[in-house]
Design an enzyme around this catalytic site. Structure first.
Site, PDB file in Angstrom:
ATOM      1  N   ASP A  16      79.200  12.038 -58.219  1.00 14.93           N
ATOM      2  CA  ASP A  16      77.666  12.387 -58.036  1.00 14.93           C
ATOM      3  C   ASP A  16      78.104  13.731 -57.063  1.00 14.93           C
ATOM      4  O   ASP A  16      78.755  13.489 -56.655  1.00 14.93           O
ATOM      5  CB  ASP A  16      77.564  10.888 -57.309  1.00 14.93           C
ATOM      6  CG  ASP A  16      75.956  11.108 -56.739  1.00 14.93           C
ATOM      7  OD1 ASP A  16      75.050  12.012 -57.209  1.00 14.93           O
ATOM      8  OD2 ASP A  16      75.940  10.444 -55.705  1.00 14.93           O
ATOM      9  N   LEU A  17      76.621  13.859 -56.923  1.00 22.08           N
ATOM     10  CA  LEU A  17      76.369  15.093 -55.795  1.00 22.08           C
ATOM     11  C   LEU A  17      75.785  14.628 -54.572  1.00 22.08           C
ATOM     12  O   LEU A  17      76.522  14.521 -53.773  1.00 22.08           O
ATOM     13  CB  LEU A  17      75.549  16.273 -56.137  1.00 22.08           C
ATOM     14  CG  LEU A  17      76.673  17.140 -57.234  1.00 22.08           C
ATOM     15  CD1 LEU A  17      75.860  18.107 -58.286  1.00 22.08           C
ATOM     16  CD2 LEU A  17      77.305  17.536 -56.779  1.00 22.08           C
ATOM     17  N   ASP A  18      73.997  14.641 -54.671  1.00 18.66           N
ATOM     18  CA  ASP A  18      73.508  13.642 -53.586  1.00 18.66           C
ATOM     19  C   ASP A  18      74.161  13.128 -52.984  1.00 18.66           C
ATOM     20  O   ASP A  18      74.236  11.856 -53.547  1.00 18.66           O
ATOM     21  CB  ASP A  18      72.565  14.100 -53.465  1.00 18.66           C
ATOM     22  CG  ASP A  18      71.716  14.978 -54.576  1.00 18.66           C
ATOM     23  OD1 ASP A  18      71.953  16.376 -54.389  1.00 18.66           O
ATOM     24  OD2 ASP A  18      70.412  14.415 -55.379  1.00 18.66           O
ATOM     25  N   ASP A 188      78.455   7.290 -53.713  1.00 17.11           N
ATOM     26  CA  ASP A 188      77.954   6.684 -53.040  1.00 17.11           C
ATOM     27  C   ASP A 188      76.890   5.814 -52.949  1.00 17.11           C
ATOM     28  O   ASP A 188      76.401   4.518 -52.677  1.00 17.11           O
ATOM     29  CB  ASP A 188      77.108   7.690 -52.162  1.00 17.11           C
ATOM     30  CG  ASP A 188      75.329   8.022 -52.396  1.00 17.11           C
ATOM     31  OD1 ASP A 188      74.483   7.670 -52.089  1.00 17.11           O
ATOM     32  OD2 ASP A 188      75.665   8.888 -53.155  1.00 17.11           O
TER      33      ASP A 188
END
Length: 238
Positions: A16-18, A188
């Protein structure tokens, strides 16, 4: 690092990025403020525009097209176009204006400060296994210096429905040409990332950046394979 399930050998990792590779809240806050400032200056009629007004147009669009939430960029574009149409812009003018405004949004959306430890960790991991990014958001990893670590980047909308739907997880396995249960997804969010990866057949690593308790933060009894509090812990797993 805490283990909850037995890990199989890891042949690839998706991220995941954010809020997994960087703190996204300051980025969003800055981007939305710059977007509002730009729209206010775009036309004198918008000088009193508020955040709530933009949200109202987004609500209008998602009510008309419920599936649009899978593509947050197109959702924002349509909302801005609807705003311009409401103020009398014709079809061509509203589309062009939406393009201008969203170009400004996209610039600020990718003005992300990446922690040096993130760079070091991804660089080390990329030497060991192939990496990719799977995101529901619209940040550009290449614009913020992350793109070169990944073999590919999948975004909700162009590449399938948003996580936790399995579309992008399945596509990642196809692009890697690696079976799902040999891929570790790191994220996250316990629902979109961990539950989404698990129900797709991937292994899942929850990065707990807020020092949360899995039992109290976990409404759906989602159990990752492993929990980490810092990205660098991944190096020991491959």
């Amino acid at each position: 690092m805490r283990f909850y399930r037995q890990l199989a050998p890891i042949a690839a990792i998706t991220f995941d990025l954010d809020d997994t590779l960087y703190d996204n809240r300051p980025v969003i806050d800055k981007t939305e403020q710059e977007l509002l400032n730009f729209i206010r200056c775009y036309d004198d009629r918008f000088d009193k525009l508020q955040f709530a007004d933009l949200k109202n147009y987004q609500t209008l669009i998602v009510n008309q097209y419920p599936e649009i939430y899978h593509d947050v960029t197109q959702w924002r574009w349509l909302a801005v176009k609807a705003l311009l149409c409401h103020y009398g812009y014709d079809s061509e003018g509203s589309a062009g204006g939406a393009d201008d405004i969203m170009a400004h949004f996209s610039y600020w959306r990718s003005q992300i400060v990446i922690p040096e430890l993130t760079h070091k960790t991804l660089s080390t991991l990329a030497e060991k296994v192939p990496l990719a990014a799977i995101t529901n958001g619209n940040a550009d990893p290449y614009a913020c210096g992350l793109g070169d670590y990944f073999q590919f980047v999948l975004k909700a909308g162009p590449d399938g429905r948003a996580k936790p739907f399995s579309d992008m997880y399945y596509l990642a396995a196809q692009k890697f040409n690696i079976v799902l249960d040999k891929i570790l997804h790191v994220g996250d969010d316990l629902t979109t990332d961990i539950q989404g990866a698990l129900q797709s057949g991937m292994q899942a690593c929850w990065i707990n950046t807020n020092n949360s308790n899995l039992l109290t933060a976990n409404k759906n009894d989602i159990l990752p394979h492993v929990e980490i509090t810092g990205l660098a812990s991944l190096i020991t797993l491959v």
